[in-house]
Design a protein around this motif. Structure first.
Motif, PDB file in Angstrom:
ATOM      1  N   HIS A  94      -1.052  10.065  -0.236  1.00 63.97           N
ATOM      2  CA  HIS A  94      -2.275  10.506  -0.802  1.00 63.97           C
ATOM      3  C   HIS A  94      -3.013   9.878  -1.722  1.00 63.97           C
ATOM      4  N   LYS A  95      -2.171   8.866  -2.203  1.00 59.88           N
ATOM      5  CA  LYS A  95      -2.975   8.228  -3.635  1.00 59.88           C
ATOM      6  C   LYS A  95      -3.246   6.866  -3.032  1.00 59.88           C
ATOM      7  N   GLY A  96      -4.333   6.538  -3.737  1.00 53.31           N
ATOM      8  CA  GLY A  96      -5.145   5.224  -3.115  1.00 53.31           C
ATOM      9  C   GLY A  96      -4.627   4.308  -3.835  1.00 53.31           C
ATOM     10  N   GLY A  97      -4.746   2.856  -3.305  1.00 49.35           N
ATOM     11  CA  GLY A  97      -4.347   1.601  -4.201  1.00 49.35           C
ATOM     12  C   GLY A  97      -2.933   1.366  -4.346  1.00 49.35           C
ATOM     13  N   VAL A  98      -2.161   1.972  -3.695  1.00 51.13           N
ATOM     14  CA  VAL A  98      -0.659   1.885  -3.872  1.00 51.13           C
ATOM     15  C   VAL A  98       0.214   0.686  -2.971  1.00 51.13           C
ATOM     16  N   GLY A  99      -0.715   0.020  -2.128  1.00 50.28           N
ATOM     17  CA  GLY A  99      -0.176  -0.966  -1.374  1.00 50.28           C
ATOM     18  C   GLY A  99       0.071  -0.451   0.385  1.00 50.28           C
ATOM     19  N   LYS A 100      -0.474   0.470   0.681  1.00 47.80           N
ATOM     20  CA  LYS A 100      -0.438   0.841   2.121  1.00 47.80           C
ATOM     21  C   LYS A 100      -0.922  -0.278   3.100  1.00 47.80           C
ATOM     22  N   THR A 101      -2.013  -0.808   2.601  1.00 49.13           N
ATOM     23  CA  THR A 101      -2.404  -1.917   3.487  1.00 49.13           C
ATOM     24  C   THR A 101      -1.584  -3.243   3.146  1.00 49.13           C
ATOM     25  N   PHE A 102      -1.177  -3.480   2.167  1.00 47.11           N
ATOM     26  CA  PHE A 102      -0.500  -4.609   1.720  1.00 47.11           C
ATOM     27  C   PHE A 102       1.076  -4.405   2.650  1.00 47.11           C
TER      28      PHE A 102
ATOM     29  N   LEU B 211      -7.396   2.469  10.656  1.00 50.57           N
ATOM     30  CA  LEU B 211      -7.845   3.895  10.764  1.00 50.57           C
ATOM     31  C   LEU B 211      -8.431   4.321   9.441  1.00 50.57           C
ATOM     32  N   ASP B 212      -8.708   3.157   8.594  1.00 52.23           N
ATOM     33  CA  ASP B 212      -9.425   3.633   7.362  1.00 52.23           C
ATOM     34  C   ASP B 212     -10.986   2.878   7.273  1.00 52.23           C
ATOM     35  N   PRO B 213     -11.616   3.704   7.109  1.00 51.17           N
ATOM     36  CA  PRO B 213     -13.237   3.410   7.093  1.00 51.17           C
ATOM     37  C   PRO B 213     -13.556   2.332   6.259  1.00 51.17           C
ATOM     38  N   GLN B 214     -12.506   2.170   5.064  1.00 54.29           N
ATOM     39  CA  GLN B 214     -12.973   0.870   4.268  1.00 54.29           C
ATOM     40  C   GLN B 214     -12.686  -0.630   5.131  1.00 54.29           C
ATOM     41  N   GLY B 215     -11.951  -0.495   6.038  1.00 53.18           N
ATOM     42  CA  GLY B 215     -11.566  -1.653   6.758  1.00 53.18           C
ATOM     43  C   GLY B 215     -11.164  -2.677   6.061  1.00 53.18           C
TER      44      GLY B 215
ATOM     45  N   ASP C 216      -2.966   1.867   9.636  1.00 53.66           N
ATOM     46  CA  ASP C 216      -3.332   1.948   8.216  1.00 53.66           C
ATOM     47  C   ASP C 216      -4.312   3.126   8.168  1.00 53.66           C
ATOM     48  N   THR C 217      -4.076   3.822   6.899  1.00 50.01           N
ATOM     49  CA  THR C 217      -4.831   5.109   6.909  1.00 50.01           C
ATOM     50  C   THR C 217      -5.244   5.060   5.232  1.00 50.01           C
ATOM     51  N   GLN C 218      -6.427   5.967   5.195  1.00 47.41           N
ATOM     52  CA  GLN C 218      -7.045   6.130   3.922  1.00 47.41           C
ATOM     53  C   GLN C 218      -6.395   7.165   3.054  1.00 47.41           C
TER      54      GLN C 218
ATOM     55  N   LEU D 197       8.706   1.747  -2.607  1.00 39.71           N
ATOM     56  CA  LEU D 197       8.187   1.194  -4.118  1.00 39.71           C
ATOM     57  C   LEU D 197       7.616  -0.115  -4.001  1.00 39.71           C
ATOM     58  N   ASN D 198       6.268   0.029  -4.353  1.00 37.37           N
ATOM     59  CA  ASN D 198       5.317  -1.169  -4.581  1.00 37.37           C
ATOM     60  C   ASN D 198       4.941  -1.555  -5.829  1.00 37.37           C
ATOM     61  N   ALA D 199       4.642  -3.129  -5.907  1.00 40.95           N
ATOM     62  CA  ALA D 199       3.948  -3.361  -7.280  1.00 40.95           C
ATOM     63  C   ALA D 199       4.560  -3.010  -8.323  1.00 40.95           C
ATOM     64  N   LYS D 200       6.018  -3.246  -8.495  1.00 41.08           N
ATOM     65  CA  LYS D 200       6.814  -2.779  -9.590  1.00 41.08           C
ATOM     66  C   LYS D 200       6.877  -3.831 -10.782  1.00 41.08           C
TER      67      LYS D 200
ATOM     68  N   LEU E 141       9.000  -3.844  -4.063  1.00 45.12           N
ATOM     69  CA  LEU E 141       8.218  -4.892  -3.942  1.00 45.12           C
ATOM     70  C   LEU E 141       7.599  -5.099  -5.477  1.00 45.12           C
ATOM     71  N   PRO E 142       8.006  -6.464  -5.906  1.00 40.22           N
ATOM     72  CA  PRO E 142       7.215  -6.582  -7.032  1.00 40.22           C
ATOM     73  C   PRO E 142       5.828  -6.838  -7.235  1.00 40.22           C
ATOM     74  N   LEU E 143       5.569  -6.558  -8.522  1.00 40.17           N
ATOM     75  CA  LEU E 143       3.857  -6.960  -8.601  1.00 40.17           C
ATOM     76  C   LEU E 143       3.573  -8.462  -8.808  1.00 40.17           C
ATOM     77  N   ARG E 144       3.210  -9.140  -8.193  1.00 42.22           N
ATOM     78  CA  ARG E 144       3.027 -10.831  -8.459  1.00 42.22           C
ATOM     79  C   ARG E 144       1.311 -11.059  -8.087  1.00 42.22           C
ATOM     80  N   ALA E 145       1.009 -11.857  -8.952  1.00 43.40           N
ATOM     81  CA  ALA E 145      -0.511 -12.334  -8.703  1.00 43.40           C
ATOM     82  C   ALA E 145      -0.517 -13.164  -7.340  1.00 43.40           C
ATOM     83  N   PRO E 146       0.414 -14.124  -6.778  1.00 42.61           N
ATOM     84  CA  PRO E 146       0.333 -14.840  -5.716  1.00 42.61           C
ATOM     85  C   PRO E 146       0.345 -13.765  -4.258  1.00 42.61           C
ATOM     86  N   LEU E 147       0.840 -12.650  -4.496  1.00 42.77           N
ATOM     87  CA  LEU E 147       1.092 -11.446  -3.431  1.00 42.77           C
ATOM     88  C   LEU E 147      -0.511 -10.878  -3.326  1.00 42.77           C
ATOM     89  N   HIS E 148      -1.111 -10.850  -4.353  1.00 46.07           N
ATOM     90  CA  HIS E 148      -2.437 -10.440  -4.416  1.00 46.07           C
ATOM     91  C   HIS E 148      -3.523 -11.431  -3.959  1.00 46.07           C
ATOM     92  N   ASP E 149      -3.125 -12.835  -4.189  1.00 44.51           N
ATOM     93  CA  ASP E 149      -3.935 -13.701  -3.720  1.00 44.51           C
ATOM     94  C   ASP E 149      -3.943 -13.656  -2.054  1.00 44.51           C
TER      95      ASP E 149
HETATM   96  N1  LIG Z   1       3.103  -6.092  -4.699  1.00 39.70           N
HETATM   97  C1  LIG Z   1       1.924  -6.461  -4.990  1.00 39.70           C
HETATM   98  N2  LIG Z   1       1.539  -7.587  -5.942  1.00 39.70           N
HETATM   99  C2  LIG Z   1       0.468  -7.639  -6.384  1.00 39.70           C
HETATM  100  N3  LIG Z   1      -0.712  -7.141  -6.117  1.00 39.70           N
HETATM  101  C3  LIG Z   1      -0.578  -6.243  -4.835  1.00 39.70           C
HETATM  102  C4  LIG Z   1       0.808  -5.603  -4.598  1.00 39.70           C
HETATM  103  N4  LIG Z   1       0.511  -4.783  -3.521  1.00 39.70           N
HETATM  104  C5  LIG Z   1      -0.855  -4.656  -3.586  1.00 39.70           C
HETATM  105  N5  LIG Z   1      -1.441  -5.493  -4.328  1.00 39.70           N
HETATM  106  C6  LIG Z   1      -2.956  -5.508  -4.580  1.00 39.70           C
HETATM  107  O1  LIG Z   1      -3.177  -4.139  -4.933  1.00 39.70           O
HETATM  108  C7  LIG Z   1      -4.475  -3.736  -4.494  1.00 39.70           C
HETATM  109  C8  LIG Z   1      -4.375  -2.428  -3.651  1.00 39.70           C
HETATM  110  O2  LIG Z   1      -3.371  -2.620  -2.606  1.00 39.70           O
HETATM  111  P1  LIG Z   1      -3.660  -2.103  -1.202  1.00 39.70           P
HETATM  112  O3  LIG Z   1      -5.296  -2.396  -0.882  1.00 39.70           O
HETATM  113  O4  LIG Z   1      -2.750  -2.681  -0.387  1.00 39.70           O
HETATM  114  O5  LIG Z   1      -3.597  -0.474  -1.302  1.00 39.70           O
HETATM  115  P2  LIG Z   1      -4.058   0.844  -0.376  1.00 39.70           P
HETATM  116  O6  LIG Z   1      -2.854   1.917  -0.701  1.00 39.70           O
HETATM  117  O7  LIG Z   1      -4.112   0.206   0.719  1.00 39.70           O
HETATM  118  O8  LIG Z   1      -5.361   0.900  -1.066  1.00 39.70           O
HETATM  119  P3  LIG Z   1      -6.308   2.163  -0.334  1.00 39.70           P
HETATM  120  O9  LIG Z   1      -5.911   3.614  -0.703  1.00 39.70           O
HETATM  121  O10 LIG Z   1      -7.602   1.882  -1.068  1.00 39.70           O
HETATM  122  O11 LIG Z   1      -6.209   1.909   1.170  1.00 39.70           O
HETATM  123  C9  LIG Z   1      -4.923  -4.970  -3.714  1.00 39.70           C
HETATM  124  O12 LIG Z   1      -5.668  -5.668  -4.560  1.00 39.70           O
HETATM  125  C10 LIG Z   1      -3.586  -5.526  -3.429  1.00 39.70           C
HETATM  126  O13 LIG Z   1      -4.064  -6.980  -2.996  1.00 39.70           O
END
Ligand SMILES: Nc1ncnc2c1ncn2[C@@H]1O[C@H](COP(=O)(O)OP(=O)(O)OP(=O)(O)O)[C@@H](O)[C@H]1O
Ligand SMILES: [Mg+2]
Length: 278
Positions: A22-30, A51-55, A145-147, A205-208, A235-243
């Motif tokens: 239910h929370k956004g930006g948590v790494g669903k798409t990642f 299935l997310d209109p954000q695409g 993938d969902t919103q 758990l993601n982006a730790k 999964l750890p938070l790491r800039a190269p993953l974001h890249d």
């Molecule tokens: N483990 C990680 N390390 C670094 N960056 C990450 C990591 N996981 C996700 N991100 C970044 O965090 C942002 C949010 O991730 P993502 O878009 O996958 O979340 P989401 O849950 O799909 O968001 P939304 O709810 O908007 O669909 C993105 O910029 C993504 O690249």
């Protein structure tokens, strides 16, 4: 073939898994990208349903918004409950062939928002299932993938799905969002009245962040709260993953230590997904 079903000509049907919180930006798409890449490397045929209109999943598999204008997408397939339109909407993944040759995409665009207001139309909740059921025999795994809502688009996905995986950042709001999603999927009333059969099989758990006490504490509390439902490792938070996400590349191609960590984590998580975990 579904890796958890016996082989045979009549039993081939993709396993359908929804990534949701239910929370956004948590790494669903990642996490979906991690799973798709790892499953493809193991030889499975994957369909990613955006299935997310954000695409975002569509873009990260190689398609900018303007490339999806004036062509069928999941929005039109759902509007008409049409397997034919779904087939016309299919696109090849644009990653390197090592991954791309086994990943197909049903892309999304902003038009999908217009399906939400049709939720009250009788039978509207069956539209994704009707559009995709005939395609399931062509794949081993369908990842949806969902919103971040508990609304109609999630409902469509849950009606089709076998499993739900919930990614969550180890922070209060994201963990609460995961719990709301778990409650929504598990509610007997919802399951009966909404035709949901899917179950939540894992929380990832993601982006730790390293050396952040609140993150360490949330991981510990999540394991206390949900036990074995929490899939390790976080999964750890790491800039190269974001890249990799920024540049529409598989997470496995992340540079340096982040690449080593994500490749190992992907193996462990997908082993768990396939029921091979120790
Ligand atoms: N483990 C990680 N390390 C670094 N960056 C990450 C990591 N996981 C996700 N991100 C970044 O965090 C942002 C949010 O991730 P993502 O878009 O996958 O979340 P989401 O849950 O799909 O968001 P939304 O709810 O908007 O669909 C993105 O910029 C993504 O690249
Ligand atoms: Mg997303």
């Amino acid at each position: 073939m579904n890796a958890q079903q016996p082989a045979g000509p009549d039993v081939r049907r993709a396993r359908v898994t929804v990534l949701a919180n239910h929370k956004g930006g948590v790494g669903k798409t990642f996490l979906l990208m991690v799973m798709a890449a790892e499953l493809a490397m193991r030889g499975f045929k994957i369909l990613v349903v955006d299935l997310d209109p954000q695409g975002n999943a569509s873009r990260r598999l190689g398609y900018a918004e303007f490339e999806l204008e004036n062509r069928p997408t999941i929005a039109e397939a759902v509007a008409e409950s049409s397997p034919d339109i779904a087939r016309q909407a299919l696109l090849p993944c644009q990653w390197e062939p090592e991954w791309a040759e086994r990943i197909s995409l049903l892309p999304s665009r902003i038009e999908l928002e217009n399906r939400v207001s049709e939720a009250g139309v009788p039978g509207s909740w069956m539209r994704l299932e009707d559009a995709l059921n005939p395609l399931l025999d062509d794949y081993d795994h369908v990842l949806i993938d969902t919103q971040p809502t508990l609304g109609h688009l999630l409902h469509l996905a849950l009606v089709l799905a076998d499993d739900v995986i919930t990614p969550a950042v180890p922070e209060y709001d994201a963990v609460r969002g995961a719990q709301r999603l778990i409650d929504f999927v598990g509610s007997p009333k919802n399951r009966r009245s909404l035709g949901i059969h899917a179950t939540v099989i894992g929380i990832v758990l993601n982006a730790k962040r390293a050396n952040v006490a609140t993150h360490e504490g949330r991981v510990e509390k999540a394991v206390e709260q949900w036990g074995d439902l929490v899939w390790q490792p976080a999964l750890p938070l790491r800039a190269p993953l974001h890249d990799t996400q920024e540049f529409a590349e598989p997470p496995h191609t992340a540079t340096g230590e982040a690449g080593t960590v994500i490749r190992q984590a992907a193996k462990t998580l997908v082993d768990r997904y396939l029921g091979k975990a120790a």
